[in-house]
Motif scaffolding. Structure first.
Motif, PDB file in Angstrom:
ATOM      1  N   HIS A 197       0.857  -1.189   0.010  1.00  0.00           N
ATOM      2  CA  HIS A 197       0.020   0.037   0.085  1.00  0.00           C
ATOM      3  C   HIS A 197       0.805   1.398  -0.020  1.00  0.00           C
ATOM      4  O   HIS A 197       1.691   1.334  -0.786  1.00  0.00           O
ATOM      5  CB  HIS A 197      -1.171  -0.006   1.043  1.00  0.00           C
ATOM      6  CG  HIS A 197      -1.960   1.140   1.431  1.00  0.00           C
ATOM      7  ND1 HIS A 197      -2.840   1.513   0.447  1.00  0.00           N
ATOM      8  CD2 HIS A 197      -2.065   1.996   2.319  1.00  0.00           C
ATOM      9  CE1 HIS A 197      -3.561   2.624   0.624  1.00  0.00           C
ATOM     10  NE2 HIS A 197      -3.092   3.028   1.912  1.00  0.00           N
ATOM     11  N   ASP A 198       0.968   1.794   1.004  1.00  0.00           N
ATOM     12  CA  ASP A 198       1.831   3.131   1.154  1.00  0.00           C
ATOM     13  C   ASP A 198       3.119   3.094   2.205  1.00  0.00           C
ATOM     14  O   ASP A 198       3.437   3.965   2.338  1.00  0.00           O
ATOM     15  CB  ASP A 198       1.014   4.438   1.480  1.00  0.00           C
ATOM     16  CG  ASP A 198       0.265   4.206   2.890  1.00  0.00           C
ATOM     17  OD1 ASP A 198       0.416   3.504   3.680  1.00  0.00           O
ATOM     18  OD2 ASP A 198      -0.583   5.349   3.325  1.00  0.00           O
ATOM     19  N   ARG A 199       3.401   1.788   2.686  1.00  0.00           N
ATOM     20  CA  ARG A 199       4.367   1.658   3.590  1.00  0.00           C
ATOM     21  C   ARG A 199       5.582   1.243   3.046  1.00  0.00           C
ATOM     22  O   ARG A 199       5.969   0.131   3.036  1.00  0.00           O
ATOM     23  CB  ARG A 199       3.760   0.720   4.840  1.00  0.00           C
ATOM     24  CG  ARG A 199       2.703   1.159   5.692  1.00  0.00           C
ATOM     25  CD  ARG A 199       2.124   0.371   6.456  1.00  0.00           C
ATOM     26  NE  ARG A 199       1.238   0.956   7.345  1.00  0.00           N
ATOM     27  CZ  ARG A 199       0.074   0.431   8.291  1.00  0.00           C
ATOM     28  NH1 ARG A 199       0.513  -0.927   8.398  1.00  0.00           N
ATOM     29  NH2 ARG A 199      -0.395   1.041   8.732  1.00  0.00           N
ATOM     30  N   ILE A 200       6.158   2.165   2.401  1.00  0.00           N
ATOM     31  CA  ILE A 200       7.499   1.792   1.792  1.00  0.00           C
ATOM     32  C   ILE A 200       8.557   1.194   2.583  1.00  0.00           C
ATOM     33  O   ILE A 200       9.484   0.405   2.030  1.00  0.00           O
ATOM     34  CB  ILE A 200       7.976   3.020   0.673  1.00  0.00           C
ATOM     35  CG1 ILE A 200       8.752   2.306  -0.209  1.00  0.00           C
ATOM     36  CG2 ILE A 200       8.587   3.979   1.642  1.00  0.00           C
ATOM     37  CD1 ILE A 200       9.272   3.698  -1.242  1.00  0.00           C
ATOM     38  N   HIS A 224       0.001  -3.730  -6.068  1.00  0.00           N
ATOM     39  CA  HIS A 224      -0.111  -2.252  -5.469  1.00  0.00           C
ATOM     40  C   HIS A 224      -1.766  -1.988  -5.122  1.00  0.00           C
ATOM     41  O   HIS A 224      -2.453  -2.405  -5.974  1.00  0.00           O
ATOM     42  CB  HIS A 224       0.315  -1.170  -6.499  1.00  0.00           C
ATOM     43  CG  HIS A 224       1.688  -1.238  -6.879  1.00  0.00           C
ATOM     44  ND1 HIS A 224       2.573  -0.694  -5.975  1.00  0.00           N
ATOM     45  CD2 HIS A 224       2.305  -2.201  -7.728  1.00  0.00           C
ATOM     46  CE1 HIS A 224       3.957  -0.891  -6.468  1.00  0.00           C
ATOM     47  NE2 HIS A 224       3.836  -1.583  -7.408  1.00  0.00           N
ATOM     48  N   HIS A 231      -1.817   3.648  -6.702  1.00  0.00           N
ATOM     49  CA  HIS A 231      -0.757   4.412  -7.485  1.00  0.00           C
ATOM     50  C   HIS A 231      -0.053   5.222  -6.484  1.00  0.00           C
ATOM     51  O   HIS A 231      -0.337   6.350  -6.613  1.00  0.00           O
ATOM     52  CB  HIS A 231      -1.155   4.851  -8.803  1.00  0.00           C
ATOM     53  CG  HIS A 231      -1.709   4.264  -9.567  1.00  0.00           C
ATOM     54  ND1 HIS A 231      -3.111   3.365  -9.871  1.00  0.00           N
ATOM     55  CD2 HIS A 231      -1.173   3.508 -10.755  1.00  0.00           C
ATOM     56  CE1 HIS A 231      -3.217   2.807 -10.593  1.00  0.00           C
ATOM     57  NE2 HIS A 231      -2.060   2.681 -11.480  1.00  0.00           N
ATOM     58  N   VAL A 232       0.637   4.545  -5.636  1.00  0.00           N
ATOM     59  CA  VAL A 232       1.449   5.701  -4.501  1.00  0.00           C
ATOM     60  C   VAL A 232       2.850   5.859  -5.304  1.00  0.00           C
ATOM     61  O   VAL A 232       3.466   4.834  -5.427  1.00  0.00           O
ATOM     62  CB  VAL A 232       1.240   4.622  -3.370  1.00  0.00           C
ATOM     63  CG1 VAL A 232       2.351   5.674  -2.289  1.00  0.00           C
ATOM     64  CG2 VAL A 232       0.217   4.528  -2.739  1.00  0.00           C
ATOM     65  N   ASP A 266       5.746   7.127  -4.545  1.00  0.00           N
ATOM     66  CA  ASP A 266       6.976   6.519  -4.039  1.00  0.00           C
ATOM     67  C   ASP A 266       7.223   5.039  -3.985  1.00  0.00           C
ATOM     68  O   ASP A 266       8.338   4.505  -4.355  1.00  0.00           O
ATOM     69  CB  ASP A 266       7.167   6.986  -2.409  1.00  0.00           C
ATOM     70  CG  ASP A 266       7.298   8.321  -2.329  1.00  0.00           C
ATOM     71  OD1 ASP A 266       7.637   9.154  -3.278  1.00  0.00           O
ATOM     72  OD2 ASP A 266       7.395   8.767  -1.271  1.00  0.00           O
ATOM     73  N   VAL A 267       5.992   4.297  -3.699  1.00  0.00           N
ATOM     74  CA  VAL A 267       6.193   2.858  -3.977  1.00  0.00           C
ATOM     75  C   VAL A 267       6.252   2.388  -5.164  1.00  0.00           C
ATOM     76  O   VAL A 267       7.061   1.290  -5.532  1.00  0.00           O
ATOM     77  CB  VAL A 267       4.750   2.249  -3.168  1.00  0.00           C
ATOM     78  CG1 VAL A 267       4.993   0.661  -3.281  1.00  0.00           C
ATOM     79  CG2 VAL A 267       4.721   2.547  -1.803  1.00  0.00           C
ATOM     80  N   PHE A 316      -7.132   3.457  -2.084  1.00  0.00           N
ATOM     81  CA  PHE A 316      -6.152   4.882  -2.074  1.00  0.00           C
ATOM     82  C   PHE A 316      -6.471   5.383  -3.452  1.00  0.00           C
ATOM     83  O   PHE A 316      -6.489   6.748  -3.337  1.00  0.00           O
ATOM     84  CB  PHE A 316      -4.547   4.250  -2.540  1.00  0.00           C
ATOM     85  CG  PHE A 316      -3.698   5.532  -2.352  1.00  0.00           C
ATOM     86  CD1 PHE A 316      -3.263   6.099  -1.475  1.00  0.00           C
ATOM     87  CD2 PHE A 316      -3.126   5.978  -3.833  1.00  0.00           C
ATOM     88  CE1 PHE A 316      -2.331   7.365  -1.495  1.00  0.00           C
ATOM     89  CE2 PHE A 316      -2.411   7.121  -3.978  1.00  0.00           C
ATOM     90  CZ  PHE A 316      -1.991   7.623  -2.630  1.00  0.00           C
ATOM     91  N   ASP A 317      -6.802   4.983  -4.561  1.00  0.00           N
ATOM     92  CA  ASP A 317      -7.375   5.511  -5.881  1.00  0.00           C
ATOM     93  C   ASP A 317      -8.961   6.059  -5.894  1.00  0.00           C
ATOM     94  O   ASP A 317      -9.346   6.679  -6.417  1.00  0.00           O
ATOM     95  CB  ASP A 317      -7.053   4.769  -7.233  1.00  0.00           C
ATOM     96  CG  ASP A 317      -5.726   4.447  -7.181  1.00  0.00           C
ATOM     97  OD1 ASP A 317      -4.810   5.377  -6.738  1.00  0.00           O
ATOM     98  OD2 ASP A 317      -5.208   3.371  -7.932  1.00  0.00           O
TER      99      ASP A 317
END
Length: 146
Positions: free
Chosen positions: A35-38, A64, A67-68, A70-71, A94-95
């Motif tokens: 998700h968003d926890r790179i 994914h 579309h984060v 950074d990730v 997220f989207d």
């Protein structure tokens, strides 16, 4: 005959042999849902780098949940080092934060909750839908990941 105990080292060696044989024979992919926890993903990748993971043989499937940037950029940067297959959940929360499976308040209207009275949780619903979609996609749509 006298029974002998298997030592912990022998168990580990045996597991490693079995894992190596499975990887050689089947190239079973490693699948990550991100998700968003790179930082968590970076730790997982660093762990693979520190191991004897067969980078050139075994695909890494990264699914994914949105579309984060950074990730997505980080995963793109791994493509020279690993066999990467990127998937994007089409209904990622997220989207699509304000529609199902995300924060769709209409789903709790008139809903009394589960056995314990809990209302529908958007994060749990999102994770569950992404997981089910991801597994279905990996095993049905990508049967030959070589």
């Amino acid at each position: 005959p006298e029974a002998r105990k298997v030592t912990a080292a022998q168990k580990v060696d045996s597991n490693i042999d079995v894992q190596a044989a499975i990887i050689d024979a089947y190239n079973i992919p490693f699948v990550y849902m991100v998700h968003d926890r790179i930082d968590y993903l970076k730790h997982a990748i660093d762990s693979l780098r520190a191991s004897d993971f067969p980078k050139s043989k075994v695909p890494l499937i990264i699914s994914h949940d949105g579309h984060v940037l950074d990730v997505v950029s980080y995963v793109q940067s791994l493509k020279d080092e690993f066999k990467i297959i990127q998937l994007f959940h089409p209904y990622a929360c997220f989207d699509h934060p304000n529609s199902f499976p995300g924060n769709d308040t209409s789903l709790n209207e008139g809903y009394r909750g589960d056995t314990y009275g809990h209302k529908r949780s958007e994060w749990a619903t999102c994770a569950r839908h992404h997981w089910n979609w991801m597994m279905s996609t990996v095993w049905k749509e990508l049967p030959d990941v070589d």
